[in-house]
Design a protein around this motif. Structure first.
Motif, short mmCIF file in Angstrom:
data_model
loop_
_atom_site.label_atom_id
_atom_site.label_comp_id
_atom_site.label_asym_id
_atom_site.label_seq_id
_atom_site.Cartn_x
_atom_site.Cartn_y
_atom_site.Cartn_z
N SER A 1 -7.30 20.17 46.04
CA SER A 1 -8.68 20.52 46.83
C SER A 1 -8.62 19.50 48.34
O SER A 1 -8.05 18.38 48.56
CB SER A 1 -10.16 19.98 46.27
N LYS A 2 -10.21 19.85 49.40
CA LYS A 2 -10.16 19.18 50.28
C LYS A 2 -10.90 17.59 49.49
O LYS A 2 -10.79 16.62 51.07
CB LYS A 2 -11.03 19.52 51.38
N THR A 3 -11.68 17.90 48.71
CA THR A 3 -12.42 16.51 48.95
C THR A 3 -11.01 15.38 47.98
O THR A 3 -11.59 14.11 48.32
CB THR A 3 -13.19 16.35 47.47
N LEU A 4 -10.17 16.00 47.35
CA LEU A 4 -8.87 15.23 47.01
C LEU A 4 -8.35 14.37 48.27
O LEU A 4 -7.86 13.59 47.87
CB LEU A 4 -8.20 15.80 46.49
N ARG A 5 -7.65 15.34 49.19
CA ARG A 5 -7.30 15.24 50.29
C ARG A 5 -7.83 14.52 51.57
O ARG A 5 -6.76 13.24 51.75
CB ARG A 5 -6.55 16.37 50.89
N ILE A 6 -8.93 14.41 51.59
CA ILE A 6 -9.75 12.58 52.08
C ILE A 6 -9.57 11.99 51.21
O ILE A 6 -9.28 10.59 52.45
CB ILE A 6 -11.31 13.71 52.72
N LEU A 7 -9.92 11.18 50.25
CA LEU A 7 -9.49 10.79 49.58
C LEU A 7 -8.31 10.17 49.23
O LEU A 7 -7.90 9.08 50.15
CB LEU A 7 -10.30 10.14 48.03
N GLU A 8 -7.20 11.54 50.19
CA GLU A 8 -5.78 10.14 49.83
C GLU A 8 -5.86 9.75 51.31
O GLU A 8 -4.68 8.65 51.16
CB GLU A 8 -4.97 12.00 49.35
N ASP A 9 -5.98 10.50 51.93
CA ASP A 9 -6.12 9.85 53.72
C ASP A 9 -6.22 8.30 53.52
O ASP A 9 -6.04 7.74 54.32
CB ASP A 9 -7.26 10.68 54.61
N TYR A 10 -6.68 7.93 52.44
CA TYR A 10 -7.61 6.31 52.91
C TYR A 10 -7.55 5.88 51.42
O TYR A 10 -7.56 4.52 50.61
CB TYR A 10 -9.14 6.50 52.24
N GLY A 11 -6.18 6.49 50.48
CA GLY A 11 -5.68 5.73 49.48
C GLY A 11 -6.35 5.78 48.43
O GLY A 11 -6.31 4.40 47.83
N LEU A 12 -7.73 6.86 48.29
CA LEU A 12 -8.43 6.72 47.18
C LEU A 12 -8.48 7.42 46.23
O LEU A 12 -9.56 7.84 45.71
CB LEU A 12 -9.80 6.46 47.90
N LYS A 13 -7.00 8.04 46.02
CA LYS A 13 -7.15 9.48 45.08
C LYS A 13 -7.31 8.45 43.76
O LYS A 13 -8.13 9.55 42.85
CB LYS A 13 -5.65 9.81 44.93
N HIS A 14 -7.80 7.59 43.49
CA HIS A 14 -7.66 7.34 42.23
C HIS A 14 -9.69 7.07 41.62
O HIS A 14 -9.96 6.82 40.89
CB HIS A 14 -7.16 5.84 41.49
N LEU A 15 -10.31 7.61 43.13
CA LEU A 15 -11.58 7.69 43.33
C LEU A 15 -12.21 9.25 43.19
O LEU A 15 -13.05 9.68 43.02
CB LEU A 15 -12.48 7.14 44.34
N HIS A 16 -11.00 10.26 43.06
CA HIS A 16 -11.12 11.70 42.68
C HIS A 16 -11.38 12.19 41.61
O HIS A 16 -10.61 11.70 40.67
CB HIS A 16 -10.36 12.53 43.24
N PHE A 17 -12.04 12.88 41.06
CA PHE A 17 -12.02 13.31 39.75
C PHE A 17 -12.62 14.77 39.41
O PHE A 17 -13.38 15.17 40.75
CB PHE A 17 -13.16 12.38 38.61
N ASN A 18 -11.33 15.25 38.64
CA ASN A 18 -11.91 16.65 38.10
C ASN A 18 -12.81 17.21 36.99
O ASN A 18 -12.02 17.08 35.86
CB ASN A 18 -10.40 17.58 38.76
N LEU A 19 -13.83 17.89 36.97
CA LEU A 19 -14.78 17.85 35.67
C LEU A 19 -14.59 18.95 35.53
O LEU A 19 -15.57 19.50 34.68
CB LEU A 19 -16.14 17.88 36.30
N CYS A 20 -13.93 20.10 36.20
CA CYS A 20 -14.52 21.47 35.70
C CYS A 20 -13.67 21.56 34.39
O CYS A 20 -12.65 21.61 33.53
CB CYS A 20 -12.57 22.37 36.66
N GLY A 21 -14.61 22.44 33.67
CA GLY A 21 -14.31 22.47 32.08
C GLY A 21 -14.68 21.37 31.17
O GLY A 21 -14.31 21.54 29.80
N LYS A 22 -15.41 20.09 31.57
CA LYS A 22 -14.75 18.88 30.63
C LYS A 22 -17.07 18.53 30.83
O LYS A 22 -17.41 18.41 31.38
CB LYS A 22 -14.22 18.33 31.39
N THR A 23 -17.25 17.35 29.76
CA THR A 23 -18.36 17.03 29.52
C THR A 23 -17.59 15.43 29.56
O THR A 23 -19.06 14.77 29.88
CB THR A 23 -18.87 17.17 28.09
N ASP A 24 -17.45 14.94 29.65
CA ASP A 24 -16.76 12.89 29.57
C ASP A 24 -17.21 12.67 30.75
O ASP A 24 -15.92 13.01 31.60
CB ASP A 24 -15.35 13.17 28.90
#
Length: 372
Positions: A308-331
């Motif tokens: 996704s574009k949100t994942l990729r912008i964080l990747e540009d800043y070395g921050l992929k660890h601050l991206h989360f995918n909560l699709c279908g999740k409740t945790d």
């Protein structure tokens, strides 16, 4: 010289407005005396919204009223800052429409996810890809989530651009692997909002005074149908933050829900952390050197592989660890754990260095375009 920009501008989404303004700003730097118009077209991504089933009926009406008021302010801002052509349908255009476009010396396609759709119902390639034989360039354009099937004709259309600037790695991968465009022809380009000076945007003193100096704030923006919108807001409060939204949100402590795009951009210097689903929240948060936790949850907004574009912008800043995918999740515990430990997970100096590099890149890109 006459320049036509094809990108999203309508509605009351601040990021949409800012990226359009950024494209125009860049073109004015390149061609100070040019006539610059935006193509007016029916928005193929228009979203009428889904009601939050947890919200009370009066809260839903309050949300719609605030949205309608913001739209009035956005329309005023567009009238002040932008010029538009008559309306042309990107996917159902006529010979007369083609004649209008051919009057321009340069067609600039992008930014935002203007390439997200490629074909009309009759199979014709849309004007957002610009199949006409005109001088064109792609300017920080994005096809995210790029879930459509390519055809050979689409490759031919894309290859005729005099400059191919793409906003995210997802779109770059699509151009190279699916369309067969040579890697050497593609330039990765920051979002056009980087052409805007973020220091020019201010929130009014009356609104800014609602944010106390002794309190920590999270900017929290999600669509009303995000199933965990209430639960995540409550959890953020429980770890010591007040929740701020720039649209009406019944679960926020403070709603700046009647502000325009300029005022929206003035919120970021005043908050501590951004927790959002929105790309331009992430961009303006990082440009103001604020920690960003980006969340995907809507399957229509990321690729089949989870990109996704949100994942990729964080990747540009070395921050992929601050991206989360909560699709279908409740945790939501991983998100809250990141928020609790945000100082350890976020390197302010590194983000500042990336911002400096991004500014150097946009200057370099303008120099490259001058040469084509």
């Amino acid at each position: 010289m006459k320049i036509l920009i094809i990108t999203f501008t309508s509605g009351n989404n601040p990021g949409t407005f800012m990226q359009g303004l950024g494209v125009q700003t860049a073109m004015k730097r390149l061609y100070p005396t040019a006539q610059i118009d935006f193509l007016k077209f029916p928005d193929f991504k228009v979203n009428f919204g889904v009601r939050d089933k947890k919200a009370k009926l009066w809260q839903t009406f309050r949300q719609k009223a605030a949205s309608a008021y913001r739209l009035i302010k956005y329309n005023k801002l567009r009238k002040e800052k932008m010029n538009f052509t008559p309306t042309i349908d990107l996917f159902n255009y006529t010979k007369e429409d083609e004649s209008v476009i051919r009057q321009y010396d340069l067609v600039v396609i992008g930014s935002d996810t203007i390439l997200e759709e490629a074909y009309g119902k009759d199979g014709r390639i849309g004007l957002n890809w610009m199949p006409l034989d005109v001088r064109k360039l792609y300017f920080a354009a994005s096809a995210s989530p790029a879930n459509f099937e390519p055809v050979n004709e689409l490759k031919q259309v894309a290859s005729k651009a005099v400059f191919i600037g793409l906003r995210d790695n997802l779109t770059i991968d699509y151009f190279i692997n699916e369309l067969g465009i040579e890697k050497e022809r593609i330039v990765k380009q920051p979002d056009p909002s980087y052409f805007l000076d973020v220091n020019q945007f201010k929130l009014s003193k009356k609104l800014a005074d609602r944010l106390r100096k002794d309190q920590k704030y999270v900017l929290y923006n999600f669509n009303s149908n995000f199933p965990l919108r209430k639960e995540l807001a409550d959890a953020i409060r429980n770890v010591g933050y007040k929740v701020v939204s720039t649209a009406y949100n019944p679960y926020a402590d403070i709603c700046f829900d009647m502000i325009d795009a300029y005022e929206w951009a003035g919120v970021f210097p005043l908050i501590d952390v951004v927790v959002t689903e929105r790309f331009h929240d992430s961009v303006f948060g990082l440009r103001n050197n604020k920690p960003v936790i980006a969340i995907d949850w809507d399957p229509t907004r990321f690729s089949k592989g989870g990109d996704s574009k949100t994942l990729r912008i964080l990747e540009d800043y070395g921050l992929k660890h601050l991206h989360f995918n909560l699709c279908g999740k409740t945790d939501i515990n991983p998100v809250i754990d990141a928020l609790k430990n945000i100082e350890a997970y976020y390197n302010s100096q590194h983000v500042n260095n990336v911002n400096v590099l991004q500014q150097q890149r946009i200057d370099s890109i303008l120099e490259q375009i001058k040469k084509v």
